[in-house]
Design an enzyme around this catalytic site. Structure first.
Site, PDB file in Angstrom:
ATOM      1  N   ASP A  13      -3.401 -22.440   6.388  1.00  0.00           N
ATOM      2  CA  ASP A  13      -4.663 -21.813   5.963  1.00  0.00           C
ATOM      3  C   ASP A  13      -5.650 -21.716   7.137  1.00  0.00           C
ATOM      4  O   ASP A  13      -5.609 -22.546   8.050  1.00  0.00           O
ATOM      5  CB  ASP A  13      -5.256 -22.656   4.826  1.00  0.00           C
ATOM      6  CG  ASP A  13      -6.230 -21.864   3.979  1.00  0.00           C
ATOM      7  OD1 ASP A  13      -6.435 -20.662   4.248  1.00  0.00           O
ATOM      8  OD2 ASP A  13      -6.803 -22.459   3.051  1.00  0.00           O
ATOM      9  N   GLY A  14      -6.523 -20.716   7.065  1.00  0.00           N
ATOM     10  CA  GLY A  14      -7.622 -20.613   8.027  1.00  0.00           C
ATOM     11  C   GLY A  14      -7.495 -19.500   9.045  1.00  0.00           C
ATOM     12  O   GLY A  14      -8.311 -19.416   9.967  1.00  0.00           O
ATOM     13  N   HIS A  30      -4.036 -13.551  11.574  1.00  0.00           N
ATOM     14  CA  HIS A  30      -2.673 -13.736  11.056  1.00  0.00           C
ATOM     15  C   HIS A  30      -1.659 -13.657  12.200  1.00  0.00           C
ATOM     16  O   HIS A  30      -0.681 -14.399  12.226  1.00  0.00           O
ATOM     17  CB  HIS A  30      -2.359 -12.690   9.988  1.00  0.00           C
ATOM     18  CG  HIS A  30      -3.171 -12.838   8.739  1.00  0.00           C
ATOM     19  ND1 HIS A  30      -3.347 -14.047   8.112  1.00  0.00           N
ATOM     20  CD2 HIS A  30      -3.876 -11.931   7.995  1.00  0.00           C
ATOM     21  CE1 HIS A  30      -4.114 -13.880   7.034  1.00  0.00           C
ATOM     22  NE2 HIS A  30      -4.454 -12.610   6.952  1.00  0.00           N
ATOM     23  N   ASN A  61      -1.739 -13.573  -3.228  1.00  0.00           N
ATOM     24  CA  ASN A  61      -2.140 -12.809  -2.042  1.00  0.00           C
ATOM     25  C   ASN A  61      -1.951 -11.295  -2.225  1.00  0.00           C
ATOM     26  O   ASN A  61      -2.535 -10.509  -1.487  1.00  0.00           O
ATOM     27  CB  ASN A  61      -1.373 -13.268  -0.797  1.00  0.00           C
ATOM     28  CG  ASN A  61      -1.825 -14.611  -0.266  1.00  0.00           C
ATOM     29  OD1 ASN A  61      -1.057 -15.334   0.375  1.00  0.00           O
ATOM     30  ND2 ASN A  61      -3.072 -14.999  -0.516  1.00  0.00           N
ATOM     31  N   ARG A 175      -1.979 -29.310   4.755  1.00  0.00           N
ATOM     32  CA  ARG A 175      -2.795 -28.104   4.562  1.00  0.00           C
ATOM     33  C   ARG A 175      -3.866 -28.085   5.633  1.00  0.00           C
ATOM     34  O   ARG A 175      -4.608 -29.051   5.806  1.00  0.00           O
ATOM     35  CB  ARG A 175      -3.434 -28.060   3.180  1.00  0.00           C
ATOM     36  CG  ARG A 175      -4.218 -26.743   3.000  1.00  0.00           C
ATOM     37  CD  ARG A 175      -4.667 -26.480   1.589  1.00  0.00           C
ATOM     38  NE  ARG A 175      -5.188 -25.119   1.497  1.00  0.00           N
ATOM     39  CZ  ARG A 175      -5.172 -24.384   0.405  1.00  0.00           C
ATOM     40  NH1 ARG A 175      -4.678 -24.852  -0.698  1.00  0.00           N
ATOM     41  NH2 ARG A 175      -5.665 -23.150   0.417  1.00  0.00           N
ATOM     42  N   GLU A 194       3.650 -36.946   0.197  1.00  0.00           N
ATOM     43  CA  GLU A 194       2.393 -37.457   0.744  1.00  0.00           C
ATOM     44  C   GLU A 194       1.567 -36.236   1.173  1.00  0.00           C
ATOM     45  O   GLU A 194       2.111 -35.275   1.736  1.00  0.00           O
ATOM     46  CB  GLU A 194       2.666 -38.347   1.956  1.00  0.00           C
ATOM     47  CG  GLU A 194       3.427 -39.608   1.619  1.00  0.00           C
ATOM     48  CD  GLU A 194       2.646 -40.539   0.694  1.00  0.00           C
ATOM     49  OE1 GLU A 194       1.400 -40.575   0.794  1.00  0.00           O
ATOM     50  OE2 GLU A 194       3.278 -41.211  -0.139  1.00  0.00           O
TER      51      GLU A 194
HETATM   52  C1  FPP Z   1      -4.068 -18.141   4.917  1.00  0.00           C
HETATM   53  O1  FPP Z   1      -5.163 -17.905   5.750  1.00  0.00           O
HETATM   54  C2  FPP Z   1      -2.908 -17.508   5.503  1.00  0.00           C
HETATM   55  C3  FPP Z   1      -2.187 -16.508   4.916  1.00  0.00           C
HETATM   56  C4  FPP Z   1      -2.515 -15.977   3.560  1.00  0.00           C
HETATM   57  C5  FPP Z   1      -1.061 -15.885   5.602  1.00  0.00           C
HETATM   58  C6  FPP Z   1      -0.224 -16.807   6.427  1.00  0.00           C
HETATM   59  C7  FPP Z   1       0.580 -15.992   7.335  1.00  0.00           C
HETATM   60  C8  FPP Z   1       0.855 -16.292   8.620  1.00  0.00           C
HETATM   61  C9  FPP Z   1       0.497 -17.547   9.287  1.00  0.00           C
HETATM   62  C10 FPP Z   1       1.553 -15.323   9.493  1.00  0.00           C
HETATM   63  C11 FPP Z   1       2.780 -14.721   8.962  1.00  0.00           C
HETATM   64  C12 FPP Z   1       3.849 -15.688   8.652  1.00  0.00           C
HETATM   65  C13 FPP Z   1       5.090 -15.663   9.150  1.00  0.00           C
HETATM   66  C14 FPP Z   1       6.144 -16.572   8.585  1.00  0.00           C
HETATM   67  C15 FPP Z   1       5.483 -14.783  10.259  1.00  0.00           C
HETATM   68  P1  FPP Z   1      -6.382 -17.072   5.149  1.00  0.00           P
HETATM   69  O2  FPP Z   1      -6.179 -15.652   5.499  1.00  0.00           O
HETATM   70  O3  FPP Z   1      -6.533 -17.357   3.695  1.00  0.00           O
HETATM   71  O4  FPP Z   1      -7.567 -17.687   5.969  1.00  0.00           O
HETATM   72  P2  FPP Z   1      -9.078 -17.831   5.480  1.00  0.00           P
HETATM   73  O5  FPP Z   1      -9.053 -18.748   4.282  1.00  0.00           O
HETATM   74  O6  FPP Z   1      -9.729 -18.441   6.666  1.00  0.00           O
HETATM   75  O7  FPP Z   1      -9.567 -16.457   5.157  1.00  0.00           O
END
Ligand code: FPP
Length: 237
Positions: A13-14, A30, A61, A175, A194
């Site tokens: 996340d983040g 991303h 999502n 997380r 955990e």
């Molecule tokens: C959450 O951050 C992250 C996601 C919804 C996407 C995770 C995807 C990746 C790390 C890249 C693609 C993955 C692979 C396996 C190639 P957020 O967008 O919710 O962040 P925020 O809460 O700060 O807005």
């Protein structure tokens, strides 16, 4: 390092906040998040971790703005196509979980091909949760048991119908980004995991951050409902 988890699950996340903090578009967050994955898999492998499950795209999502969903789908395809040969060379087996049929057909093909290419890799298994939701996974498992006419479900029979069939449950859930939620991730499988939360945003999560999580895990006493003396006695057997 003692007491290494066999299976780590991560809610990455983040990315969006990382992008905003750096004055960049969310898609760039991303992209930087995706760039961290290879190094973290390698670090896990070098520490003896056998499974890592990454929450890359939840079923919720799909409700994000269309441009962000498209950017994530492109990023996933690019990741698979550009990294799969390297996965084979580094012994990384790839597996996807979730409602894969909902993904764009080209991405489904890339997933299949990456799973095929890496099927005999044994050093570490990288599981990516895509269009994944724990409640729906549980419903799919229930329906599958019903279709088989099972009248007396057991935890073992049930677990065999989950997307994670054949894998050990996660020992440690990480997380990032200072959020303290499970967000419909591996609801069944995390029963005895955990939990570790860090303020670090996913694009900044590095080997040092991973080691802090593993060190925290190593200090935990996992009693699985027993008392401390029983756990100690089991360890001595
Ligand atoms: C959450 O951050 C992250 C996601 C919804 C996407 C995770 C995807 C990746 C790390 C890249 C693609 C993955 C692979 C396996 C190639 P957020 O967008 O919710 O962040 P925020 O809460 O700060 O807005």
């Amino acid at each position: 390092m003692p007491n290494i988890p066999k299976h780590i699950a991560i809610i990455m996340d983040g990315n969006g906040r990382w992008a905003a903090t750096n004055g960049l578009p969310r898609a760039e967050g991303h992209r930087r998040g995706a760039e961290r994955i290879e190094a973290i898999i390698e670090a896990c492998k070098n520490r003896g971790i056998k499974y890592i499950t990454l929450y890359a795209f939840s079923e919720e999502n799909w409700m994000r703005p269309g441009v962000e969903v498209i950017a994530l789908m492109h990023l996933l395809r690019h990741f698979l196509v550009s990294k799969r040969q390297g996965m084979v060379e580094r012994g990384v087996r790839f597996r996807a979980i979730g409602d894969i049929a909902r993904l764009p057909s080209e991405l489904q093909q890339d997933i299949k091909e990456t799973e095929r290419m890496t099927a005999s890799c044994r050093d570490i298994t990288m599981v990516v949760a895509l269009s994944y939701g724990g409640r729906h996974e549980i419903c799919r498992a229930c329906n599958s048991l019903l279709a088989k006419g099972v009248k007396d479900a057991t935890p073992e029979l049930f677990a065999a119908e989950l997307d994670t069939n054949g894998m050990p449950d996660p020992d440690l859930l990480i997380r990032t980004s200072g959020e303290y939620r499970i967000s419909n991730f591996l609801l069944w499988q995390l029963a005895y995991a955990e939990l570790y939360f860090t303020e670090t945003l996913w694009p900044d999560f590095d080997d040092k951050a991973l080691d802090l999580a593993i060190e925290s895990y190593a200090t935990r006493e996992r009693r699985f409902g027993m008392i401390s003396e029983q756990v100690v006695a089991q360890g001595e057997e």
